[in-house]
Design an enzyme around this catalytic site. Structure first.
Site, PDB file in Angstrom:
ATOM      1  N   GLY A 121       4.902  -0.936 -16.057  1.00  0.00           N
ATOM      2  CA  GLY A 121       4.425   0.574 -15.752  1.00  0.00           C
ATOM      3  C   GLY A 121       5.453   0.467 -15.145  1.00  0.00           C
ATOM      4  O   GLY A 121       6.416   0.991 -14.154  1.00  0.00           O
ATOM      5  N   TYR A 122       6.951   0.863 -16.566  1.00  0.00           N
ATOM      6  CA  TYR A 122       8.144   2.009 -15.908  1.00  0.00           C
ATOM      7  C   TYR A 122       8.344   3.318 -16.048  1.00  0.00           C
ATOM      8  O   TYR A 122       8.295   4.650 -15.872  1.00  0.00           O
ATOM      9  CB  TYR A 122       9.172   1.728 -17.245  1.00  0.00           C
ATOM     10  CG  TYR A 122       9.232   0.073 -17.019  1.00  0.00           C
ATOM     11  CD1 TYR A 122       9.730  -0.976 -16.474  1.00  0.00           C
ATOM     12  CD2 TYR A 122      10.461   0.074 -18.262  1.00  0.00           C
ATOM     13  CE1 TYR A 122       9.588  -2.612 -16.295  1.00  0.00           C
ATOM     14  CE2 TYR A 122      10.759  -1.388 -18.844  1.00  0.00           C
ATOM     15  CZ  TYR A 122      10.192  -2.684 -17.529  1.00  0.00           C
ATOM     16  OH  TYR A 122      10.095  -3.623 -17.531  1.00  0.00           O
ATOM     17  N   SER A 123       7.855   3.900 -17.329  1.00  0.00           N
ATOM     18  CA  SER A 123       7.765   5.203 -18.235  1.00  0.00           C
ATOM     19  C   SER A 123       6.570   5.952 -17.663  1.00  0.00           C
ATOM     20  O   SER A 123       5.127   5.410 -16.914  1.00  0.00           O
ATOM     21  CB  SER A 123       7.718   5.675 -19.146  1.00  0.00           C
ATOM     22  OG  SER A 123       8.248   4.444 -20.199  1.00  0.00           O
ATOM     23  N   SER A 155       1.584  -0.214 -22.070  1.00  0.00           N
ATOM     24  CA  SER A 155       1.200  -0.200 -23.394  1.00  0.00           C
ATOM     25  C   SER A 155       0.214  -1.360 -22.423  1.00  0.00           C
ATOM     26  O   SER A 155       0.440  -2.445 -21.917  1.00  0.00           O
ATOM     27  CB  SER A 155       1.589  -0.827 -24.527  1.00  0.00           C
ATOM     28  OG  SER A 155       2.872   0.618 -25.163  1.00  0.00           O
ATOM     29  N   GLU A 237      13.694  -7.633 -23.462  1.00  0.00           N
ATOM     30  CA  GLU A 237      13.056  -6.674 -24.031  1.00  0.00           C
ATOM     31  C   GLU A 237      13.514  -5.940 -25.643  1.00  0.00           C
ATOM     32  O   GLU A 237      12.877  -6.216 -26.311  1.00  0.00           O
ATOM     33  CB  GLU A 237      12.783  -5.635 -23.283  1.00  0.00           C
ATOM     34  CG  GLU A 237      11.702  -4.154 -24.793  1.00  0.00           C
ATOM     35  CD  GLU A 237      10.684  -3.436 -23.599  1.00  0.00           C
ATOM     36  OE1 GLU A 237      11.093  -3.315 -22.240  1.00  0.00           O
ATOM     37  OE2 GLU A 237       9.497  -2.501 -24.490  1.00  0.00           O
ATOM     38  N   GLU A 363      19.412   6.855 -29.362  1.00  0.00           N
ATOM     39  CA  GLU A 363      20.472   7.688 -28.636  1.00  0.00           C
ATOM     40  C   GLU A 363      20.300   6.885 -27.325  1.00  0.00           C
ATOM     41  O   GLU A 363      21.726   6.433 -26.894  1.00  0.00           O
ATOM     42  CB  GLU A 363      19.438   8.839 -28.299  1.00  0.00           C
ATOM     43  CG  GLU A 363      19.375   9.793 -29.071  1.00  0.00           C
ATOM     44  CD  GLU A 363      18.679   9.808 -30.172  1.00  0.00           C
ATOM     45  OE1 GLU A 363      17.643   9.228 -30.211  1.00  0.00           O
ATOM     46  OE2 GLU A 363      18.369  10.134 -31.238  1.00  0.00           O
TER      47      GLU A 363
HETATM   48  C1  LIG Z   1       3.949   3.800 -28.569  1.00  0.00           C
HETATM   49  C2  LIG Z   1       4.575   4.149 -27.129  1.00  0.00           C
HETATM   50  C3  LIG Z   1       4.572   2.689 -26.215  1.00  0.00           C
HETATM   51  C4  LIG Z   1       5.274   2.929 -24.840  1.00  0.00           C
HETATM   52  N1  LIG Z   1       5.015   1.587 -24.647  1.00  0.00           N
HETATM   53  C5  LIG Z   1       5.787   1.509 -23.325  1.00  0.00           C
HETATM   54  C6  LIG Z   1       5.192   0.501 -22.468  1.00  0.00           C
HETATM   55  O1  LIG Z   1       4.309  -0.791 -22.494  1.00  0.00           O
HETATM   56  N2  LIG Z   1       5.281   0.725 -20.779  1.00  0.00           N
HETATM   57  C7  LIG Z   1       6.431   1.622 -20.541  1.00  0.00           C
HETATM   58  O2  LIG Z   1       7.650   2.234 -19.433  1.00  0.00           O
HETATM   59  N3  LIG Z   1       6.707   2.380 -21.457  1.00  0.00           N
HETATM   60  C8  LIG Z   1       7.002   2.384 -22.220  1.00  0.00           C
HETATM   61  N4  LIG Z   1       7.230   3.329 -23.281  1.00  0.00           N
HETATM   62  C9  LIG Z   1       7.792   4.521 -23.719  1.00  0.00           C
HETATM   63  C10 LIG Z   1       8.923   4.367 -23.569  1.00  0.00           C
HETATM   64  O3  LIG Z   1       9.879   3.486 -23.120  1.00  0.00           O
HETATM   65  C11 LIG Z   1      10.030   5.831 -23.431  1.00  0.00           C
HETATM   66  O4  LIG Z   1       8.824   6.600 -24.813  1.00  0.00           O
HETATM   67  C12 LIG Z   1      10.857   6.114 -23.901  1.00  0.00           C
HETATM   68  O5  LIG Z   1      12.295   5.111 -23.098  1.00  0.00           O
HETATM   69  C13 LIG Z   1      11.663   7.660 -24.358  1.00  0.00           C
HETATM   70  O6  LIG Z   1      11.458   8.045 -22.890  1.00  0.00           O
HETATM   71  P1  LIG Z   1      10.464   9.822 -23.131  1.00  0.00           P
HETATM   72  O7  LIG Z   1       9.393  10.059 -23.989  1.00  0.00           O
HETATM   73  O8  LIG Z   1      10.039  10.103 -22.137  1.00  0.00           O
HETATM   74  O9  LIG Z   1      11.956  10.911 -24.096  1.00  0.00           O
HETATM   75  P2  LIG Z   1      12.727  11.332 -23.420  1.00  0.00           P
HETATM   76  O10 LIG Z   1      13.871  10.371 -22.578  1.00  0.00           O
HETATM   77  O11 LIG Z   1      12.170  12.402 -23.138  1.00  0.00           O
HETATM   78  O12 LIG Z   1      13.989  11.296 -24.789  1.00  0.00           O
HETATM   79  C14 LIG Z   1      13.743  12.933 -25.473  1.00  0.00           C
HETATM   80  C15 LIG Z   1      14.658  13.079 -26.614  1.00  0.00           C
HETATM   81  O13 LIG Z   1      15.941  12.846 -25.709  1.00  0.00           O
HETATM   82  C16 LIG Z   1      16.626  11.514 -26.252  1.00  0.00           C
HETATM   83  N5  LIG Z   1      17.349  11.808 -25.126  1.00  0.00           N
HETATM   84  C17 LIG Z   1      16.896  11.345 -23.622  1.00  0.00           C
HETATM   85  N6  LIG Z   1      18.295  10.899 -22.910  1.00  0.00           N
HETATM   86  C18 LIG Z   1      19.602  11.054 -23.901  1.00  0.00           C
HETATM   87  C19 LIG Z   1      20.886  10.794 -23.628  1.00  0.00           C
HETATM   88  N7  LIG Z   1      20.759  10.558 -21.774  1.00  0.00           N
HETATM   89  N8  LIG Z   1      21.477  10.612 -24.036  1.00  0.00           N
HETATM   90  C20 LIG Z   1      21.408  11.184 -25.861  1.00  0.00           C
HETATM   91  N9  LIG Z   1      20.123  11.427 -26.027  1.00  0.00           N
HETATM   92  C21 LIG Z   1      19.491  11.727 -24.469  1.00  0.00           C
HETATM   93  C22 LIG Z   1      15.915  10.397 -26.315  1.00  0.00           C
HETATM   94  O14 LIG Z   1      16.630  10.029 -27.189  1.00  0.00           O
HETATM   95  C23 LIG Z   1      15.055  11.243 -27.163  1.00  0.00           C
HETATM   96  O15 LIG Z   1      15.573  11.450 -28.735  1.00  0.00           O
HETATM   97  C24 LIG Z   1       6.096   3.403 -25.388  1.00  0.00           C
HETATM   98  C25 LIG Z   1       6.023   4.353 -25.492  1.00  0.00           C
HETATM   99  C26 LIG Z   1       5.625   4.865 -26.773  1.00  0.00           C
HETATM  100  C27 LIG Z   1       5.545   6.014 -27.953  1.00  0.00           C
END
Ligand SMILES: Cc1cc2nc3c(=O)[nH]c(=O)nc-3n(C[C@H](O)[C@H](O)[C@H](O)COP(=O)(O)OP(=O)(O)OC[C@H]3O[C@@H](n4cnc5c(N)ncnc54)[C@H](O)[C@@H]3O)c2cc1C
Length: 380
Positions: A121-123, A155, A237, A363
């Site tokens: 539970g991070y995001s 997840s 991970e 990224e």
């Molecule tokens: C199916 C699925 C399962 C998941 N399971 C888990 C889970 O079990 N637990 C959990 O905690 N999270 C989980 N996640 C979350 C996942 O770790 C995040 O989706 C991921 O870290 C991206 O965050 P965001 O979706 O908020 O996108 P954003 O952070 O909003 O990013 C949007 C875009 O901006 C780019 N971007 C953002 N910051 C930068 C930067 N500093 N430099 C360059 N580009 C950048 C990204 O690469 C991306 O293309 C899951 C996600 C999915 C889709």
């Protein structure tokens, strides 16, 4: 460099293959695709009963360190969904690194028995890549902590008994310094779960924390030391606990189907399959290095980012190529007549993109490599 596996490691591999053949049946795999829950209690239990989970746990395994890679390489190739046991073993490794004696004694054995899962539970809805900005609060109240907030993409929360929950415990210091990780039971009052379906058929969840009260024994690592605990978890991970050999089963499924249809006679098809196979070998070598470091008690923070970027982007390119080469048959799902590679071409094309997102996007991992390996200034 000697790439041949030791006799002990070969036996370990044979035992995993035997279990996957016997327990990871077509029905088990089909059920996982239908439900979107990529976990099999039967497989986890069978691996545990043979002592294989314990041997592959990062920092705990007493066998050849390469066994960590072997376990996930075989799971990846088998098509059996293993997200549950992958995250659970990752959590066991984190607890082993930073947990209290009580946490080690209560949670690690139940994970290694194959009975217990842990979700991450991070995001949050507004904070993914910039996870240090999360707003879920944990406030001290006497001997207890009170947690309020919401997490996104949790997840396997619907299957797990425990969660690693990242919270903000001090809003008045720089954002990385005011975070605390908790390890708490999922049946704690105040936690609720809503399913989220994804394009890649995976079921994930939104989770909510309303006046959740836990004792100090649930803090994992130091209070306000959550960023360090998170660093250990991410080092395990990325690129270590599976997800870097998906291209192997894709190329096998596609090759088998293309031979049957005559498509394999096309030179461009053979050339592309050869390129995919080469990428698979590179991904495998990079993974072995990261997994070896983790299994030997180290933290492959850089090596994991390198393999994650390479392997998941290669898989995404391979899945797109296979779908393009298959034509309309590559758009048909499992159980639809005429589906290319019995539906795997469609599935891999839908599943591959998310592998470049979860666990840190490409990224973000490129930034990590640029900073740690190339010495570039920090991106933020
Ligand atoms: C199916 C699925 C399962 C998941 N399971 C888990 C889970 O079990 N637990 C959990 O905690 N999270 C989980 N996640 C979350 C996942 O770790 C995040 O989706 C991921 O870290 C991206 O965050 P965001 O979706 O908020 O996108 P954003 O952070 O909003 O990013 C949007 C875009 O901006 C780019 N971007 C953002 N910051 C930068 C930067 N500093 N430099 C360059 N580009 C950048 C990204 O690469 C991306 O293309 C899951 C996600 C999915 C889709």
């Amino acid at each position: 460099m000697e790439f041949t596996l030791s006799e002990q490691a070969e036996q370990f591999r044979s035992e995993i293959k035997r279990i996957l053949r016997e327990v990871g049946t077509a029905e088990v795999i089909d059920r996982q695709h239908q439900t979107g829950t990529f976990n099999s209690l039967e497989v986890n239990r069978a691996l545990a009963a043979s002592g294989l989970l314990e041997r592959a746990c990062p920092g705990l395994g007493r066998g050849d360190p390469i066994e960590l890679w072997i376990l996930f390489n075989e799971l990846d190739k088998s098509g059996v969904g293993y997200d549950g046991i992958s995250v659970a073993l990752l959590a066991a490794g984190v607890i082993n690194h930073v947990g209290s004696d009580l946490q080690k004694q209560t949670v690690i054995p139940s994970i290694l028995s194959g009975e217990t899962l842990v979700s991450l539970g991070y995001s949050e809805p507004d904070h993914g890549s910039d996870v240090a900005s999360i707003t879920t609060r944990a406030v001290r109240d006497g001997d207890e902590w009170v947690i309020d907030g919401a997490k996104m993409w949790t997840s396997l929360a619907h299957e797990a008994q425990w969660i690693l929950l990242l919270t903000r415990t001090d809003p008045d210091v720089p954002k990385h310094k005011g975070l605390t990780m908790f390890l708490l039971p999922m049946d704690t009052p105040g936690i609720s779960i809503e399913p989220v379906r994804t394009m890649g058929s995976e079921r994930t969840n939104a989770t909510f924390y309303d006046n959740v009260r836990v004792g100090s024994e649930c803090v994992l690592g130091e209070v306000n030391g959550g960023w360090r605990t998170m660093g250990v978890a991410l080092a395990f991970e990325r690129g270590v606990m599976g997800g870097t050999a998906s291209g192997v089963s894709l190329v096998r499924h596609f090759h088998h189907w293309a031979r049957g249809t005559g498509l394999l006679d096309e030179p461009i098809v053979r050339e592309r399959l050869a390129r995919i196979a080469i990428d698979n070998v590179v991904a495998s070598l990079l993974t072995q290095k990261a997994a070896w470091i983790a299994a030997s008690g180290g933290l492959p923070g850089l090596e994991g980012s390198m393999v994650k970027v390479f392997a998941t982007e290669a898989y995404q390119k391979a899945a797109a190529w296979c779908q393009q080469m298959a034509g309309p048959a590559g758009l048909l799902h499992f159980h639809e007549p005429g589906a290319a590679a019995e539906g795997y071409v469609d599935y891999d094309a839908r599943h591959a993109p998310v592998t470049t997102i979860y666990g840190g996007t490409s990224e973000v991992n490129r930034n990590n490599i640029a900073e740690r390996h190339l010495g570039f200034p920090k991106a933020r």
